[in-house]
Scaffold this active site. Structure first.
Site, PDB file in Angstrom:
ATOM      1  N   LYS A 184       0.830  -1.214   0.000  1.00 61.31           N
ATOM      2  CA  LYS A 184       0.000   0.000   0.000  1.00 61.31           C
ATOM      3  C   LYS A 184       0.860   1.259   0.000  1.00 61.31           C
ATOM      4  CE  LYS A 184      -3.909   1.932   2.648  1.00 61.31           C
ATOM      5  NZ  LYS A 184      -4.748   1.751   3.855  1.00 61.31           N
ATOM      6  N   SER A 196      -9.559   1.863   2.858  1.00 56.95           N
ATOM      7  CA  SER A 196      -8.623   2.650   2.081  1.00 56.95           C
ATOM      8  C   SER A 196      -7.556   1.835   1.351  1.00 56.95           C
ATOM      9  CB  SER A 196      -7.920   3.633   3.018  1.00 56.95           C
ATOM     10  OG  SER A 196      -7.130   2.947   3.971  1.00 56.95           O
ATOM     11  N   SER A 250      -9.950  -0.756   6.789  1.00 54.72           N
ATOM     12  CA  SER A 250      -9.320  -0.437   5.502  1.00 54.72           C
ATOM     13  C   SER A 250      -8.679  -1.618   4.794  1.00 54.72           C
ATOM     14  CB  SER A 250      -8.283   0.675   5.684  1.00 54.72           C
ATOM     15  OG  SER A 250      -8.916   1.935   5.761  1.00 54.72           O
TER      16      SER A 250
END
Lengths: 433, 433
Positions: free
Chosen positions: B78, B153, B177
């Site tokens: 990420k 996210s 997330s």
């Protein structure tokens, strides 16, 4: 200033009681007769309760059951601390008519130590103020000059001791509320390390900063009372008479600078400490951290009350509560980290010195109601030297050091938690009691 | 949805590498070739770095030095987690051109376990959003329907795994997330207990709620990756191949109700759990507590940045930061007490049941940019089932449970910290991988 207990130490009172010169009932009557209504120190006087407790103390003494140095001694309790059956108003119209059913934990200790409660002393509303002149009971007046404030928030406790109505009083100290009125009224005030004296049954102001403390005529009497309460906590009813503390070589002391102080006050309080090493702390930064934490915790206690019945607050206190409620959560989080950093900085200082010495209050008592002083607004000026030690939970002692134009000035001693004996030793530098 | 790694388990990949059927370099090339730019899953692809790492993995394998089940396996990271030498933009214009010099601690674990990093995956700006469609890199698209959001996210990590570009990706999970995009994209996502995988080198969203987690094709692969990272933490470079977990009698499970859920989603995810006991939790209250704590901590990170350069934020995230900054400190203090109460309530529930079962997300993936859903605003709806387990720091696993009109729905398992093995056992109830 002409009450019976002016200049009488707990040691003298204890000797008088033990020798039979005085009875506890006699001392209670002297306390009741010494209360000067013009000072507005008491929110409630419990004459009958005091006489009954004194008779019990005399009865116990008669059969040789002494509870220790507070046995038969008249005391006053701040109007923020629950005493079963006595009105406890927090200095606020919000608590008009409030009569708790149970004693606060510290009051249970006081009774276990044999003390005789004569009444409740006026507090700044909800203990949220350092001036002692904002209360539903009206302003407390300084025994040294009645046009002057007593300081607060344990305003009545300081005035009651200073005027000789009682030799000892309980107060609370969240940012200096024992030490400031002690300094301004010319008595001694001691705030133990955080958590040592229990706060159950004390109306909260700011939970991580609140302390129960004692006010008395001298540092030595603060020590005696503190030790008696601690002993009562350990073994209720089994307090022993106190001997003198060992003096030894005396603690290593340093003078602390870091906040403004009236030059005349500094001259008086620093005189016995001219030769000390000087250390500097950013007391203004510590004050800002203190305010952020206190504001968060005060609002936590008061926000619904301020919403529901704002008219029951004194306007100045309502304004402070509303400002406190606006403290952002992120500011509080940073204050917690700042507190850790200050704790580390002061711990390092207290590796090199046993006791830090500094003024207890930056200015002598201003006139009642005065809000502008030489260093800005009076309320924050008054806590500038004391609130850092609430922030860090350290033991701190304020002792009378002399006067400026007839108004008392106090010197303050700070040390590590658990090392508070050094404060009382250090206090002997100022004067022998 | 036709990337090389769709339907290929870590066990299959490991067997293929060990048997010599595939090389790590071959798998890296397949990963690079499987990246579908139309999904916008990657913020940066590191083809040369991936090839170099794969060659090193092959060289080690050639001399018999296997690092464990992630050896030679392509992974994505990420865009909130530092990888030395790769651009790490936090999904924000604020970090344009940012290239960290050191790996985050979790990336060091990944490398120690032998994984091959192929690139950085798009995050919702600063990980502060559950939809995955607000980033300086643009919205991530759902591999099951490109007009739909991926969830966030860890948006790109979920889309990259779901589309078969990589078999494994690192994400972060502060309110769901990892688990929300996993559920919406039809992959598995696992959030370990708080503090087990290190967050050093991960840009903070909300420090007491932040977790590093893993996304993979199945619960079993999440388990394998999690154990490999933990093993690498204990003894870097010494990860061992994983066997099957013992099943035993299977964990005692309860179905949890307490927040709205789309009836079709509930039908799909609850089907295998019809016979379970039902427990009720006030998930809306837990959400409110979560938001107060998260807001305080987010503002602590962002308040100066939002003051200094508001124009560099995506407008929706800027608005959220500004709202967060207004959270009063007293609200935060209460949220801390509420968190303790919820922790006690859930601990009691987890005395009676080993695993709590519930939806991972209340709704299937809405269209990109959609903000109103059947239960109110989409962003809070998406975290309603996941954020309570960040609040309490409990391990939680989201597993694909089927589809609703072609869009994935996920079922979530929650247990005590340290008991996470039970989650993977429970996941076998849904399907055998």
């Amino acid at each position: 200033m002409n009450g019976f207990f002016v200049g009488r130490s707990l040691a003298e009172l204890g000797a008088g009681l033990r020798s039979g010169r005085w009875s506890a009932l006699f001392l209670a009557e002297r306390a009741l007769a010494s209360i000067d209504p013009g000072l507005n120190a008491f929110s409630h006087v419990d004459a009958e309760g005091a006489r009954a407790a004194a008779r019990r103390a005399d009865e116990e003494a008669g059969r040789g059951a002494w509870r220790g140095p507070l046995h038969g001694v008249p005391v006053a309790v701040k109007d923020l601390i629950d005493v079963a059956g006595l009105p406890c108003g927090m200095g606020s119209a919000h608590f008009a008519g409030n009569v708790p059913e149970r004693d606060a934990a510290c009051v249970r200790l006081l009774r276990a130590a044999g003390a005789v409660i004569v009444g409740m002393t006026v507090t700044h509303e909800f203990a949220y103020g350092s001036t002692g002149d904002v209360s539903v009971n009206g302003p407390v007046r300084n025994p040294h000059d009645r046009s002057r404030m007593s300081g607060g928030s344990s305003a009545g406790s300081a005035a009651a001791v200073a005027s000789g109505a009682v030799p000892l009083a309980l107060g609370t100290d969240t940012g200096g509320s024992v030490r400031i009125p002690a300094a301004l009224c010319g008595v001694a005030g001691f705030k133990p390390p955080h958590g040592v004296l229990p706060v159950d049954g004390v109306f909260p102001l700011s939970v991580s900063l609140d302390h129960v403390g004692v006010l008395a005529g001298s540092a030595e009497d603060c020590r005696t009372a503190y030790r008696a309460l601690r002993d009562a906590a350990d073994a209720p009813g089994a307090g022993a008479p106190e001997g003198d503390a060992p003096v030894g070589d005396g603690p290593r002391m340093a003078w602390v600078e870091g906040a403004p102080v009236d030059a005349r006050v500094e001259g008086v309080v620093r005189a016995p400490f001219k030769g000390l090493a000087v250390e500097r702390l950013d007391l203004a930064a510590m004050w800002r951290t203190f305010v952020a934490i206190q504001s968060a915790e005060v609002a936590d206690v008061h926000v619904e009350r301020a919403e529901r019945a704002p008219e029951l607050y004194q306007p100045e206190v309502l304004g402070r509560v509303r400002t406190a409620a606006e403290t952002p959560a992120w500011r509080y989080l940073r204050a917690l980290r700042e507190r850790e950093a200050f704790a580390a900085e002061v711990a390092a200082l207290l590796e090199r010195h046993d006791v830090l010495v500094m003024p207890a209050a930056a200015i002598p008592a201003p006139p009642v109601g005065e809000r502008e002083g030489p260093f800005g607004p009076v309320p924050p000026t008054l806590i500038s030297w004391t609130c850092p030690w609430n922030l860090l939970g350290l033991p701190a002692l304020s002792v009378p050091a002399g006067t400026v134009d007839g108004l008392p000035a106090g010197v303050q001693f700070v040390t590590r938690a658990g090392a508070e004996e050094a404060l009382f030793t250090a206090a002997r530098t100022v004067r022998r009691d």
